[in-house]
Design a protein around this motif. Structure first.
Motif, mmCIF file in Angstrom:
data_model
loop_
_atom_site.group_PDB
_atom_site.id
_atom_site.type_symbol
_atom_site.label_atom_id
_atom_site.label_comp_id
_atom_site.label_asym_id
_atom_site.label_seq_id
_atom_site.Cartn_x
_atom_site.Cartn_y
_atom_site.Cartn_z
ATOM 1 N N ALA A 120 42.471 33.974 52.439
ATOM 2 C CA ALA A 120 41.363 33.176 52.981
ATOM 3 C C ALA A 120 40.180 34.039 53.408
ATOM 4 O O ALA A 120 39.029 33.582 53.354
ATOM 5 C CB ALA A 120 41.866 32.342 54.157
ATOM 6 N N ARG A 121 40.441 35.279 53.827
ATOM 7 C CA ARG A 121 39.356 36.144 54.314
ATOM 8 C C ARG A 121 38.527 36.731 53.179
ATOM 9 O O ARG A 121 37.386 37.138 53.385
ATOM 10 C CB ARG A 121 39.929 37.279 55.167
ATOM 11 N N ARG A 122 39.087 36.817 52.009
ATOM 12 C CA ARG A 122 38.376 37.459 50.902
ATOM 13 C C ARG A 122 37.265 36.571 50.363
ATOM 14 O O ARG A 122 37.246 35.371 50.576
ATOM 15 C CB ARG A 122 39.365 37.841 49.795
ATOM 16 N N GLU A 123 36.354 37.198 49.623
ATOM 17 C CA GLU A 123 35.169 36.493 49.132
ATOM 18 C C GLU A 123 34.977 36.755 47.636
ATOM 19 O O GLU A 123 35.437 37.771 47.099
ATOM 20 C CB GLU A 123 33.909 36.984 49.868
ATOM 21 N N GLY A 124 34.307 35.813 46.991
ATOM 22 C CA GLY A 124 33.821 36.021 45.635
ATOM 23 C C GLY A 124 34.889 36.335 44.608
ATOM 24 O O GLY A 124 36.021 35.865 44.671
ATOM 25 N N VAL A 125 34.487 37.175 43.655
ATOM 26 C CA VAL A 125 35.377 37.536 42.553
ATOM 27 C C VAL A 125 36.627 38.235 43.076
ATOM 28 O O VAL A 125 37.726 38.050 42.534
ATOM 29 C CB VAL A 125 34.639 38.449 41.543
ATOM 30 N N GLU A 126 36.488 39.013 44.139
ATOM 31 C CA GLU A 126 37.647 39.709 44.715
ATOM 32 C C GLU A 126 38.718 38.705 45.153
ATOM 33 O O GLU A 126 39.913 38.929 44.936
ATOM 34 C CB GLU A 126 37.206 40.551 45.917
ATOM 35 N N GLN A 127 38.309 37.604 45.760
ATOM 36 C CA GLN A 127 39.266 36.587 46.203
ATOM 37 C C GLN A 127 39.965 35.935 45.012
ATOM 38 O O GLN A 127 41.191 35.760 45.012
ATOM 39 C CB GLN A 127 38.561 35.507 47.044
ATOM 40 N N LEU A 128 39.201 35.587 43.981
ATOM 41 C CA LEU A 128 39.793 34.937 42.820
ATOM 42 C C LEU A 128 40.754 35.874 42.097
ATOM 43 O O LEU A 128 41.850 35.459 41.693
ATOM 44 C CB LEU A 128 38.684 34.467 41.867
ATOM 45 N N ASP A 129 40.382 37.143 41.956
ATOM 46 C CA ASP A 129 41.275 38.102 41.300
ATOM 47 C C ASP A 129 42.558 38.302 42.108
ATOM 48 O O ASP A 129 43.658 38.393 41.551
ATOM 49 C CB ASP A 129 40.559 39.450 41.116
ATOM 50 N N TYR A 130 42.410 38.379 43.439
ATOM 51 C CA TYR A 130 43.574 38.533 44.316
ATOM 52 C C TYR A 130 44.499 37.324 44.173
ATOM 53 O O TYR A 130 45.737 37.463 44.107
ATOM 54 C CB TYR A 130 43.111 38.683 45.765
ATOM 55 N N TYR A 131 43.897 36.132 44.099
ATOM 56 C CA TYR A 131 44.682 34.903 43.991
ATOM 57 C C TYR A 131 45.456 34.865 42.667
ATOM 58 O O TYR A 131 46.647 34.519 42.632
ATOM 59 C CB TYR A 131 43.747 33.706 44.104
ATOM 60 N N LYS A 132 44.805 35.237 41.575
ATOM 61 C CA LYS A 132 45.490 35.249 40.277
ATOM 62 C C LYS A 132 46.655 36.231 40.281
ATOM 63 O O LYS A 132 47.745 35.942 39.769
ATOM 64 C CB LYS A 132 44.499 35.612 39.174
ATOM 65 N N SER A 133 46.422 37.400 40.860
ATOM 66 C CA SER A 133 47.477 38.411 40.966
ATOM 67 C C SER A 133 48.620 37.914 41.841
ATOM 68 O O SER A 133 49.801 38.129 41.539
ATOM 69 C CB SER A 133 46.881 39.702 41.535
ATOM 70 N N MET A 134 48.266 37.238 42.917
ATOM 71 C CA MET A 134 49.251 36.693 43.841
ATOM 72 C C MET A 134 50.183 35.701 43.135
ATOM 73 O O MET A 134 51.412 35.749 43.286
ATOM 74 C CB MET A 134 48.508 36.014 44.995
ATOM 75 N N LEU A 135 49.600 34.795 42.355
ATOM 76 C CA LEU A 135 50.405 33.795 41.661
ATOM 77 C C LEU A 135 51.405 34.442 40.708
ATOM 78 O O LEU A 135 52.568 34.034 40.628
ATOM 79 C CB LEU A 135 49.505 32.823 40.893
#
Length: 489
Positions: free
Chosen positions: A61-76
């Motif tokens: 939730a704290r992350r922003e922008g492309v970094e957040q989306l990339d983190y989310y994809k990696s997380m899944l």
């Protein structure tokens, strides 16, 4: 659903507009939200230790922008490989359809701003159930096929009375509606399991509820629903009509609404233990055979089936004869039309008890007609708990149909038919005696969605009849002259 839960569900459903703007289709809405809600709810319930290190809602939730989306994809991807069985079951092959970082940020921010204190107070499981119901009610989502109306589920569970220590199975679990309701019934009668010993309570949370669900995305929703109601696993991502179904635990109680129609490509069940329905692609007939074989001696079941199970010839007739020999088919409830969100087919509930001998268990069948002279149910007239009150009173307190019952005669809804009377009908159980006012009720429909559902229902019923006739005409689908197949073990 309380007002607070309803409001939170409405806000969650409102987030679907964000998903739609990013190209997520209606049938993917709840799956996409489930990934995020699972992470948030683990944070809210203090169970983030189930996740691998480095993967937490707060970090996402704290992350922003492309970094957040990339983190989310990696997380899944990584959560699908988690050591925790339930976490990996929910995230196996998970991938987001989100493409715009701004939309992911909008989702995480809006989810964070929900009234989580009230949601916890009222039960996160109730919140998630509300979201599933909202999704099922939306015709565009196509989720209605996996969602049995809750008033019907609650009626069936009240009549079947699952008890602590019993194994409850749903071989076509969908989003786990029957299992969750059975769990709720037991908790209501045991002070949230506190009246049970530690070992008994452990059994209820970890071993009491079993089943199978074929569709991977529906299985995710099922596992999420079970988790939020305090049930650990129990439902496998399997085809119950394949050899995997043979491994399901024998059950004291089976509660289910199997999928209607035929197996894709006309395929037959591949179960080595099937002898009655091995030659048919009719899934609901095959599920009935599974239920009989999966019940323990003396076990009980309630199963939703379309009308064709009651009247289909050849395999259908052999199955009914076999069923009435091995089980006491004590009650049939003829359900009203229009109660399923995505199906207008005519349906029934069969109530059976597995016999302790393998011959002549059904002496008489009681039929309750809740279809004739009833309103056309739909969006403007939803099904309610009160609609089942008269049937429940007629059924009685014995879950195995042993209560004293009174035949209401030709003018009533509740009648008794002896086994001899049914045999004279060639074991056709599609029994009706009241004038059917379905056409008149449908003429009173006003909502376009309800009218469309009625039309679709008639078309599907016609298709079922055509498929049944086609199977009867196949040269390799001739009834065995030797009679009824051998009894189930």
């Amino acid at each position: 659903m309380t007002t607070t839960t309803h409001d939170i569900v409405a806000k969650l459903w409102g987030l679907c507009h964000v998903l739609r703007d990013d190209g997520v289709t209606y049938n993917e809405y709840v799956t996409e939200l489930t990934y995020l809600l699972f992470l948030k709810m683990l944070e809210e319930t203090g169970r983030e230790n189930r996740l691998p290190d480095g993967y937490r809602w707060g970090i996402l939730a704290r992350r922003e922008g492309v970094e957040q989306l990339d983190y989310y994809k990696s997380m899944l991807l990584d959560l699908g490989k988690a050591r925790d069985d339930l976490v990996s079951a929910i995230f196996t092959d998970a991938q987001t359809r989100l493409r715009k970082p701004t939309n992911l940020k909008a989702l995480t921010s809006n989810i964070d701003q929900l009234d989580w204190f009230s949601a916890r107070e009222e039960g996160l499981g109730n919140l998630y159930e509300g979201l599933l119901e909202k999704n099922a009610a939306d015709k565009k989502s196509g989720a209605g096929q996996y969602f049995t109306p809750r008033p019907l589920i609650d009626c069936v569970v009240r009549l079947m009375q699952p008890q602590p220590g019993e194994v409850v199975q749903d071989p076509a679990a969908g989003t786990a509606g029957f299992l969750v309701a059975a769990d709720r019934y037991i908790k209501d009668h045991t002070d949230e399991l506190y009246e049970l010993s530690e070992a008994q309570a452990f059994f209820q949370r970890h071993n009491a509820f079993v089943g199978g669900e074929l569709v991977p995305d529906t299985h995710r929703l099922c596992m999420m629903n079970l988790l939020l109601h305090g049930i650990e696993g129990g439902v496998a991502n399997i085809d119950t009509l394949s050899p995997d179904g043979e491994a399901l635990s024998k059950a004291d109680v089976i509660l289910t609404n199997p999928p209607f129609g035929t197996k894709k490509g006309g395929g037959r069940p591949t179960r080595s233990d099937f002898s009655v329905t091995a030659d048919t692609s009719n899934k609901q007939l095959a599920f009935v055979e599974h239920i009989v074989r999966a019940l323990k001696s003396g076990g009980r079941a309630a199963v939703v089936v379309p009308d064709n199970v009651l009247f289909e010839d050849n395999t259908g007739r052999r199955l009914r004869t076999w069923l009435m020999d091995l089980c006491n088919l004590h009650t049939i409830l003829r359900l009203p039309t229009g109660i399923f969100y995505a199906q207008g087919v005519k349906t029934n509930v069969l109530f059976v008890q597995r016999g302790r001998i393998d011959k002549g268990n059904t002496k008489a069948v009681w039929v309750y007609d809740m279809r004739a002279n009833m309103p056309a149910f739909g969006k403007t007239r939803p099904l309610t708990v009160a609609d089942f009150a008269n049937f429940e009173a007629a059924f009685g307190a014995d879950p195995n149909g042993g209560s004293e019952r009174q035949d209401q005669g030709e003018e009533g809804r509740w009648r008794r038919f002896t086994r001899e009377m049914i045999a004279a009908r060639n074991d056709n159980l599609d029994i009706a005696w009241l004038r059917d006012t379905e056409a008149e009720a449908e003429e009173a429909l006003t909502e376009p969605e309800d009218i469309a559902a009625a039309i679709v229902g008639h078309l599907r019923a016609a298709l079922e009849d055509i498929e049944a006739l086609s199977e009867e005409l196949e040269p390799d689908n001739v009834a065995d002259p030797a009679g009824v197949p051998e009894a189930a073990e």
